[in-house]
Design an enzyme around this catalytic site. Structure first.
Site, short mmCIF file in Angstrom:
data_model
loop_
_atom_site.label_atom_id
_atom_site.label_comp_id
_atom_site.label_asym_id
_atom_site.label_seq_id
_atom_site.Cartn_x
_atom_site.Cartn_y
_atom_site.Cartn_z
CG ASP A 311 4.73 3.55 10.38
OD1 ASP A 311 4.29 3.18 9.27
OD2 ASP A 311 5.91 3.89 10.54
C1 BGC Z 1 6.95 3.22 7.38
C2 BGC Z 1 6.20 4.48 7.06
C3 BGC Z 1 5.40 4.31 5.81
C4 BGC Z 1 4.47 3.12 5.99
C5 BGC Z 1 3.57 2.86 4.81
C6 BGC Z 1 6.07 2.00 7.35
O1 BGC Z 1 6.82 0.84 7.41
O2 BGC Z 1 7.54 3.36 8.66
O3 BGC Z 1 7.10 5.55 6.93
O4 BGC Z 1 4.68 5.47 5.54
O5 BGC Z 1 5.26 1.97 6.21
O6 BGC Z 1 4.24 2.26 3.77
#
Ligand code: BGC
Length: 792
Positions: A311
């Site tokens: 993530d």
């Molecule tokens: C979130 C994810 C997301 C990623 C990319 C993160 O903060 O937890 O769900 O896909 O950002 O934007």
């Protein structure tokens, strides 16, 4: 939403200097499961990644790659705004030309993607295309209801249709990888991200997860209109303690396997070619450095050979988590645990080559990670055709069929929670005789809010509010609108004006709720789940006018509102319905279509009941009907699992939803009295769809009212006498049934061995000799069970 930016990255490094390395302890000994001996594996359905021709091409390419080029494939950056700031080193053009970037996300057009792609394909030594990603959560431009609402339709065909449209629009903008579905089970509505998932149930969550993957990836992944799915967040993120985002999760292996893993397994089985690791610690170990989940379960047990991505900065966050001293240590732990691609944190880009040179990461592990990335790029057809035809990109108005699909999804997602009878007739549906309508509340005309959180490229100008739809429907002269303030603030004058508007109307529609972007979604945990700002006061004052009130709740979670549930005669959970909020609500309110959504989360009465979920364990001292309404009469009855100041039951149970008719369920029947555990185990595949029927459970459902409705009929099971405590009920099937007025239908569910299985005391999936109860019911709380036995 990602918080990272450069200052934060610096903080991580400083924290790293101070932090203590906690060691690389493996969690408890790994159970000896493999796809072969556990009787379940992932093979055929992941066909996009099981192509020998692709393997050959991956091998050939890998042999030509330098160490730096390999590391490059594992680096991903955000270059654009939709979900956060541009990150890390913004020198992307040069990095791409040198082959140092594998993926970019957050670009805003096909043109921008093509420009970067030219650098990768024309300038980099090996011409490896970039993979462009984006958070497409409930729509690229055609914004559908939020995922929690989509799940409330209990209609996987709606979800699949959504995902296909999202894939078509995303791919037209150069995006071939969407960070969806989010399949985290959530039992705590304080957690803002409950809005992004399918609620509290692993079975429903699995069915929905599969529908998303089918829609995104289409029949062929290399179709120009298909996108790679990315199932997230692996794993346990939804169990954040106290519902506070990013907080630790403590989940036993048993509960992990029973509750949290199934929707991930289902997505992978359906063929999701990628998976995202989560931010949280799981039993003390950050999920982004967890070899038990990322390697043992995902790769060895499930046979996954797709791409795993961290993530947003979750690799770098291993430093503040305290299990790495610096980003080099973080990179080492993440890749060795099984994370192939580093989203944003730059930890791999800066350190991986050295780690390999010094033997801290093996060449084999590096190669495997690169293979996983390349395999997906080949499967998407990017090597054949890396560019996007810019003329495909959507301009102008949305096509009618997409708008219709969004409207249908919204119509089916609304849950009618209360509809009192006054003056001999239920308040809803409205009729022409209902007279003049006062529409009151900040959600009645807010295009931005109805889109919901994570609306990506959704546009307010595409959204039709309830005010606009009502004026069209009833005539502008019959609708008076008063905003009554903003969601989080209101003046006395605004509230007073709203009350006056209510007094002049025959019926009041109150559109209240949470502010979509700020109060729902990522980093939007709430410790007080009441109506924000002065909306409760507005609600009480408007209700005090004595006019019939319909409360329309716009929210990304259930809100415990005891006063409203007691005093307001009609209440609809509208969630965040997307661009067609207004027309869909108008159709349901006026009865063109009857409400048919059902809750996918238990609706708490008060905050103190949270977490509250239907598939709970019984305890040794179940309350069995004693609660505030039937208090214990003696000390024997006192020492039971209950609150002394609140009922145990939720305000509305999982699976609950009213409609404009009444339904009667007959006694549930099952066609066998006994099944053999051995025979069931021989047929256990953990995938009901490809499994043999072992028993059929049936009931007759009758529409006793005077209009046609859709009813979501549910089937639940309880196993008694098993090696581990089993939930008081668990969902094992459901069906949407259309019933004309007065019509009866026999509804049958063929159940496979899977429905009778549990993760046993050894953490193996098995069917055990047990007593079985089966309910066919309108929600998770009603009906009398059919009984049968599973014998040795
Ligand atoms: C979130 C994810 C997301 C990623 C990319 C993160 O903060 O937890 O769900 O896909 O950002 O934007």
């Amino acid at each position: 939403m990602p918080w990272n930016s450069r200052p934060r990255a610096k903080l991580i490094v400083m924290a790293g200097v101070l932090s203590v390395v906690l060691g690389f302890a493996l969690p408890k000994p790994l159970p000896a499961q493999t796809p072969e001996n556990s009787g379940r594996s992932i093979t055929d359905e992941q066909s996009a990644l099981k192509d020998p021709a692709i393997e050959k091409r991956v091998d050939t390419l890998l042999k030509k790659m330098t160490l730096e080029e390999k590391v490059g494939q594992l680096a991903q950056y955000s270059s654009g705004a939709p979900t956060g700031p541009s990150t890390g080193n913004p020198d992307y053009p040069n990095m791409i030309s040198r082959g140092e970037v594998g993926s970019l996300f957050n670009l805003d057009s096909a043109h921008a993607a093509n420009e970067y792609q030219h650098l990768a394909v024309d300038k980099s030594r090996l011409h490896i295309p970039l993979l462009f990603g984006l958070d497409v959560i409930h729509g690229f431009r055609t914004t559908f209801p939020v995922p929690l609402a989509l799940a409330s339709t209990w209609d996987p065909s709606i979800v699949e249709r959504y995902a296909r449209i999202a894939a078509q629009e995303s791919s037209a903008a150069g995006v071939r990888w969407v960070f969806s579905p989010m399949v985290d089970i959530a039992r705590d509505p304080r957690w803002g991200r409950i809005v992004e998932g399918a609620g509290e149930d692993p079975y429903l969550g699995s069915v929905m997860a599969r529908a998303y993957v089918r829609g995104y990836q289409g029949k062929k992944l290399n179709d120009k209109e298909s996108v790679a799915a990315c199932v997230k967040h692996f794993v346990g993120y939804g169990a954040a303690e106290g519902g506070r985002d990013y907080n630790p999760a403590e989940i036993s292996e048993h509960t992990l396997r029973e509750i949290y893993l199934p929707p991930f397994y289902a997505s992978i089985r359906e063929g999701s070619v990628s998976l995202m690791s989560s931010f949280n610690t799981l039993n003390g170990l950050p999920a982004t450095a967890n070899p038990f989940t990322l390697t043992q379960i995902l790769r060895k047990e499930w046979g996954f050979n797709g791409l795993t991505v961290s993530d947003w900065t979750s690799v770098g966050e291993l430093v503040p988590h305290g299990i790495a001293r610096d980003k080099a240590g973080a990179a080492q732990k993440a890749i060795n645990a099984g994370v192939d691609m580093d989203m944003v944190s730059d930890s791999y880009h800066e350190n991986l080559a050295d780690l390999v040179k010094h033997g801290k990461v093996s060449q084999a592990r590096l190669d495997e990670a690169v293979r996983n990335v390349l395999r997906v790029k080949f499967a998407l057809g990017l090597f054949e055709d890396p560019f996007t035809d810019e003329s495909r990109e959507m301009q102008g108005a949305l096509p009618t069929e997409r708008v219709e699909a969004a409207r249908l999804a919204a119509e089916r997602s609304f849950v009618l929670l209360k509809n009192s009878v006054t003056g001999g007739r239920a308040i809803l549906p409205l009729t022409v005789e209902s007279g003049t309508i006062a529409l009151i509340g900040p959600m009645g005309d807010s295009a931005q809010n109805i889109l919901g959180p994570w609306a990506g490229h959704g546009r307010a100008e595409d959204a039709v509010t309830l005010r606009v739809a009502l004026e069209q429907r009833a005539g502008a002269g019959k609708v008076r609108y008063a905003k009554g303030g903003e969601p989080q603030t209101a003046s006395d004058a605004e509230i007073q004006a709203a009350v006056e508007t209510a007094k002049q109307a025959d019926i009041v529609l109150l559109a209240l709720g949470e502010e979509a972007a700020e109060q729902s979604g990522e980093a939007a945990s709430r410790a007080h789940l009441d109506l924000p700002g002065r909306q409760e006061e507005l609600l009480e004052k408007v209700t005090a006018t004595g006019k019939p009130v319909v409360l329309l709740l716009f929210s990304g979670r259930p809100l415990p509102l005891p006063w409203a549930f007691e005093h307001v005669p009609a209440i609809v959970a509208a969630w965040f319905p997307g661009i067609q909020a207004g027309p869909a609500l108008a159709r349901v309110l006026f009865g063109d279509v009857a409400p048919s959504g059902k809750l996918v989360v238990s609706w708490p009465r008060t905050m103190g009941q949270i977490p509250i979920y239907y598939n709970a364990l019984n305890t040794g001292r179940p309350a069995d009907g004693y609660d505030l309404t039937h208090p214990p009469r003696n000390s024997l009855e006192k020492y039971i699992s209950r609150y002394i100041d609140e009922q145990n039951t939720p305000q509305f149970p999982f699976g609950f939803g009213l409609t404009y008719s009444s339904l009667e369920y007959s006694q549930t029947e099952v066609d066998s009295a006994k099944l053999s555990a051995a025979a069931l185990n021989a047929n256990l595949r953990r995938d009901a769809s490809s499994n043999r029927t072992q028993a059929t459970v049936s009931a007759t459902v009758k529409n006793t009212g005077n209009r046609a409705v859709d009813e979501v009929v549910q089937v639940y099971v309880r196993l008694i006498g098993t090696s581990m405590s089993e939930p008081v009920r668990k969902l094992v099937g459901f069906k949407r049934v259309v019933l004309a007025s007065g019509e009866s239908k026999r509804v049958s569910f063929p159940l496979s061995a899977d429905a009778f299985s549990l993760w046993d005391i050894q953490n193996n999936l098995r069917v055990e000799p047990s007593h079985v109860q089966l309910w066919i019911s309108p929600d998770s709380s009603r009906g009398l069970p059919a009984e049968m036995d599973i014998v040795e």
